[in-house]
Design an enzyme around this catalytic site. Structure first.
Site, PDB file in Angstrom:
ATOM      1  N   ARG A 107     -18.290  41.732  -7.287  1.00  0.00           N
ATOM      2  CA  ARG A 107     -19.151  41.867  -6.115  1.00  0.00           C
ATOM      3  C   ARG A 107     -19.262  40.494  -5.453  1.00  0.00           C
ATOM      4  NH1 ARG A 107     -21.682  44.328 -10.578  1.00  0.00           N
ATOM      5  NH2 ARG A 107     -21.815  46.595 -10.423  1.00  0.00           N
ATOM      6  N   LYS A 136     -38.526  35.319  -0.025  1.00  0.00           N
ATOM      7  CA  LYS A 136     -38.188  35.563   1.363  1.00  0.00           C
ATOM      8  C   LYS A 136     -37.381  34.396   1.928  1.00  0.00           C
ATOM      9  CE  LYS A 136     -40.117  36.824   5.845  1.00  0.00           C
ATOM     10  NZ  LYS A 136     -41.356  37.100   6.622  1.00  0.00           N
ATOM     11  N   HIS A 206     -16.831  44.214  -0.029  1.00  0.00           N
ATOM     12  CA  HIS A 206     -16.985  45.299  -1.009  1.00  0.00           C
ATOM     13  C   HIS A 206     -15.785  46.247  -0.975  1.00  0.00           C
ATOM     14  CE1 HIS A 206     -19.757  46.797  -4.006  1.00  0.00           C
ATOM     15  NE2 HIS A 206     -19.515  48.034  -3.616  1.00  0.00           N
ATOM     16  N   ARG A 209     -13.346  45.237  -3.477  1.00  0.00           N
ATOM     17  CA  ARG A 209     -13.731  45.781  -4.789  1.00  0.00           C
ATOM     18  C   ARG A 209     -13.256  47.236  -4.904  1.00  0.00           C
ATOM     19  NH1 ARG A 209     -17.437  45.283  -9.092  1.00  0.00           N
ATOM     20  NH2 ARG A 209     -18.792  47.068  -9.468  1.00  0.00           N
ATOM     21  N   HIS A 232     -19.951  49.069 -14.130  1.00  0.00           N
ATOM     22  CA  HIS A 232     -20.740  50.250 -13.782  1.00  0.00           C
ATOM     23  C   HIS A 232     -21.553  50.717 -14.978  1.00  0.00           C
ATOM     24  CE1 HIS A 232     -17.806  51.417 -10.313  1.00  0.00           C
ATOM     25  NE2 HIS A 232     -18.734  50.566  -9.928  1.00  0.00           N
ATOM     26  N   TYR A 241     -13.562  56.567  -7.468  1.00  0.00           N
ATOM     27  CA  TYR A 241     -12.274  55.977  -7.099  1.00  0.00           C
ATOM     28  C   TYR A 241     -11.096  56.873  -7.429  1.00  0.00           C
ATOM     29  CZ  TYR A 241     -15.195  51.893  -6.555  1.00  0.00           C
ATOM     30  OH  TYR A 241     -16.182  51.035  -6.156  1.00  0.00           O
TER      31      TYR A 241
END
Length: 258
Positions: A107, A136, A206, A209, A232, A241
């Site tokens: 990632r 923040k 992404h 990935r 995962h 996938y």
């Protein structure tokens, strides 16, 4: 940051319509139901707060439900000729990051947090940390993965070659300009700069990935092994996938001898 801001971040609260929420949820169709539910709860709470504070008259999330089954047809990956183009330009600035995305499927926040000390080049393993929001407007590297567990994984010859050739100007494998860790904003800028002048389309980090996982399975990798490589928590997430095999299966079904 990954889904709500890119889709709605520049819109006035009173201009957000139910159709915009539908498009937002469509952009997350490849995720698990729980992940999509988390995205929806977040935007729903934002809009409820906006209504309560008089910033808009109604909540556009009302009446919209998170569908029980994701539609995986929207997953986009790079085609073989596009991958070849990217690989032929890894000597460009930020090429090491592209190599890690393509050859390891990390990632983007894991690429940002990757230390040289996390990599065992002898055994070709790494234990990724990540850069995440700690307050923040503030980001910092943390020592846990997205699933909050140790994740030691292996990588192959291609990535090993690029890591050996990569300059070590920082404790980070892909550092910011001044040598520290990257923030998501600086990562996006350098990622965008990598694609300038290339003929290949620019997909999101992404999607690299997705490309990595898709071609692993297409090449015959066992689903459980791919699950481990991607980090995962469930093999059901990895199963998204397998969609790429549909075309292969269709072509194979046409070769029936009788």
């Amino acid at each position: 940051n990954r889904y709500i801001l890119p889709m709605l971040g520049k819109m006035s609260l009173d201009k957000v319509m139910p159709a915009d929420i539908e498009r937002l949820m469509g952009s997350a169709a490849h995720l698990s139901k729980s992940a999509r539910h988390h995205i929806f709860i977040t935007i729903d709470q934002i809009m409820k707060s906006a209504v309560a504070n008089g910033l808009c008259s109604r909540n556009p999330c009302e009446g919209i439900k998170v569908k029980p089954d994701a539609t995986f047809k929207n997953i986009t990956v790079y085609k073989p000729d596009e991958i070849a183009c990217l690989l032929s330009h890894l000597d460009r600035p930020f090429g090491v990051a592209i190599a890690i995305l393509l050859y390891a499927g990390l990632r983007s926040e894991e690429v940002m947090g990757l230390h040289w000390r996390d990599i065992d080049q002898k055994n070709r393993t790494y234990d990724p940390a990540l850069v995440t929001r700690v307050a923040k407007g503030e980001f910092a590297p943390v020592e846990t993965t997205k699933a909050d567990r140790i994740r030691v994984i292996t990588y192959g010859d291609q990535l090993a070659m690029h890591l050996r050739a990569a300059p070590r100007t920082s404790i980070y494998v892909v550092p910011a300009v001044r040598g520290g860790y990257m923030t998501p904003g600086s990562f996006r800028r350098q990622y965008d700069n990598f694609f300038k002048g290339l003929t290949v389309r620019r997909l999101s980090p992404h999607k690299l990935r997705h490309t990595y996982a898709t071609y692993l399975i297409k090449g015959g990798a066992e689903l459980r092994a791919v699950q481990t490589l991607l980090g995962h928590s469930s093999v059901k997430v990895t199963e998204i996938y397998t969609h790429v095999n549909t075309d292969d299966q269709r072509r194979a079904s046409q070769k029936l001898a009788y």
